[in-house]
Design an enzyme around this catalytic site. Structure first.
Site, PDB file in Angstrom:
ATOM      1  N   TYR A 115       0.922  -1.142  -0.090  1.00 14.30           N
ATOM      2  CA  TYR A 115       0.128  -0.062  -0.081  1.00 14.30           C
ATOM      3  C   TYR A 115       0.837   1.271  -0.046  1.00 14.30           C
ATOM      4  O   TYR A 115       0.564   2.180  -0.951  1.00 14.30           O
ATOM      5  CB  TYR A 115      -0.907  -0.062   1.278  1.00 14.30           C
ATOM      6  CG  TYR A 115      -1.691   1.119   1.466  1.00 14.30           C
ATOM      7  CD1 TYR A 115      -2.688   1.367   0.632  1.00 14.30           C
ATOM      8  CD2 TYR A 115      -1.505   2.152   2.504  1.00 14.30           C
ATOM      9  CE1 TYR A 115      -3.744   2.303   0.962  1.00 14.30           C
ATOM     10  CE2 TYR A 115      -2.191   3.335   2.601  1.00 14.30           C
ATOM     11  CZ  TYR A 115      -3.320   3.374   1.823  1.00 14.30           C
ATOM     12  OH  TYR A 115      -4.343   4.614   1.964  1.00 14.30           O
ATOM     13  N   LYS A 119       1.269   4.335  -3.046  1.00 14.69           N
ATOM     14  CA  LYS A 119       0.894   5.773  -2.461  1.00 14.69           C
ATOM     15  C   LYS A 119       2.133   6.469  -2.810  1.00 14.69           C
ATOM     16  O   LYS A 119       2.174   7.498  -3.307  1.00 14.69           O
ATOM     17  CB  LYS A 119       0.548   5.711  -1.376  1.00 14.69           C
ATOM     18  CG  LYS A 119      -0.753   5.028  -1.089  1.00 14.69           C
ATOM     19  CD  LYS A 119      -2.027   5.638  -1.847  1.00 14.69           C
ATOM     20  CE  LYS A 119      -3.542   5.269  -1.461  1.00 14.69           C
ATOM     21  NZ  LYS A 119      -4.570   5.953  -2.184  1.00 14.69           N
TER      22      LYS A 119
END
Ligand SMILES: NC(=O)c1ccc[n+]([C@@H]2O[C@H](COP(=O)([O-])OP(=O)(O)OC[C@H]3O[C@@H](n4cnc5c(N)ncnc54)[C@H](OP(=O)(O)O)[C@@H]3O)[C@@H](O)[C@H]2O)c1
Length: 192
Positions: A115, A119
């Site tokens: 994750y 990002k």
């Protein structure tokens, strides 16, 4: 998968179904919106996933990383490409990418590696679009909403949805048009 477009000058909302991993779905959504409004003022890339099994970089599955990139990074890139023509027709277009502190290079903890990396890459996508669209007056920024009580954030998160959305709404409606190429939290730039 839900997504909706709102032109600030229009009094109505048109919901459009869109899967950010599916180019056909993206193109269809862009066509529907372009037949509904003649320009787009604000575009928010909000869709994202967090994987419960995204524990450690030491045994991170490449399939999980790919899936995370498909939705959190490549999805926003493809959807933005599809909607830039409509944003160009705005007098002051704004693109807002909902990123995360988990992707901040200057504060890179070990948690949620796939994750976080997705990002970090979304922030890169943000910077590239900002630089490419500056000459046509479209502002492009990334936002860390903080830890928010949504389905993803869970009930223990300290921030309400209103608090999480505050910087996004501010960028969409009140921030100077010259605010571009930034990563923001609580309406202020933070390091990438
Ligand atoms: N909550 C937090 O604490 C937090 C912190 C930092 C950053 N963020 C970021 O904030 C954004 C919103 O997160 P949230 O907390 O609202 O998460 P959420 O409650 O899990 O909602 C995520 C949304 O993304 C949509 N989505 C997932 N895959 C999609 C796809 N392939 N195509 C289109 N839509 C898709 C989901 O639609 P369906 O439900 O229909 O699948 C859902 O509406 C995300 O980018 C997230 O990374 C959240």
């Amino acid at each position: 998968m839900r997504w909706s477009a709102v032109s600030l000058s229009a009094p109505s909302v048109t919901p459009v179904i869109l899967d950010v991993t599916d180019q056909e779905s993206i193109d269809k959504a862009a066509k529907i919106v372009s037949e509904t409004v003649d320009h787009l003022d604000v575009f928010v890339n909000n869709a994202g996933i967090l994987d419960d099994h995204d524990d450690s970089i030491l045994d991170l599955s490449v399939d999980r990383l790919r899936r995370m990139f498909e939705i959190n990074t490549i999805g926003p890139l493809l959807v933005t490409q599809a909607f830039v023509p409509l944003l160009r027709k705005s007098a002051a277009g704004r693109i807002i990418n909902v990123s995360s502190g988990a992707g901040q290079l200057t504060d890179m903890g070990s948690a949620v590696p796939a994750y976080g990396i997705s990002k970090t890459a979304l922030n890169g996508v943000t910077g590239k679009f900002a630089a490419s669209l500056k000459s046509v007056g479209i502002a492009v920024n990334a936002v860390d909403p903080g830890w928010v009580r949504t389905e993803m954030g869970g009930s223990e998160a300290p921030r309400s949805v209103e608090q999480g959305a505050d910087t996004i709404v501010w960028l969409a409606t009140q921030a100077p048009q010259s605010t571009t190429g930034l990563f923001l939290r609580d309406r202020k730039p933070i390091p990438w």
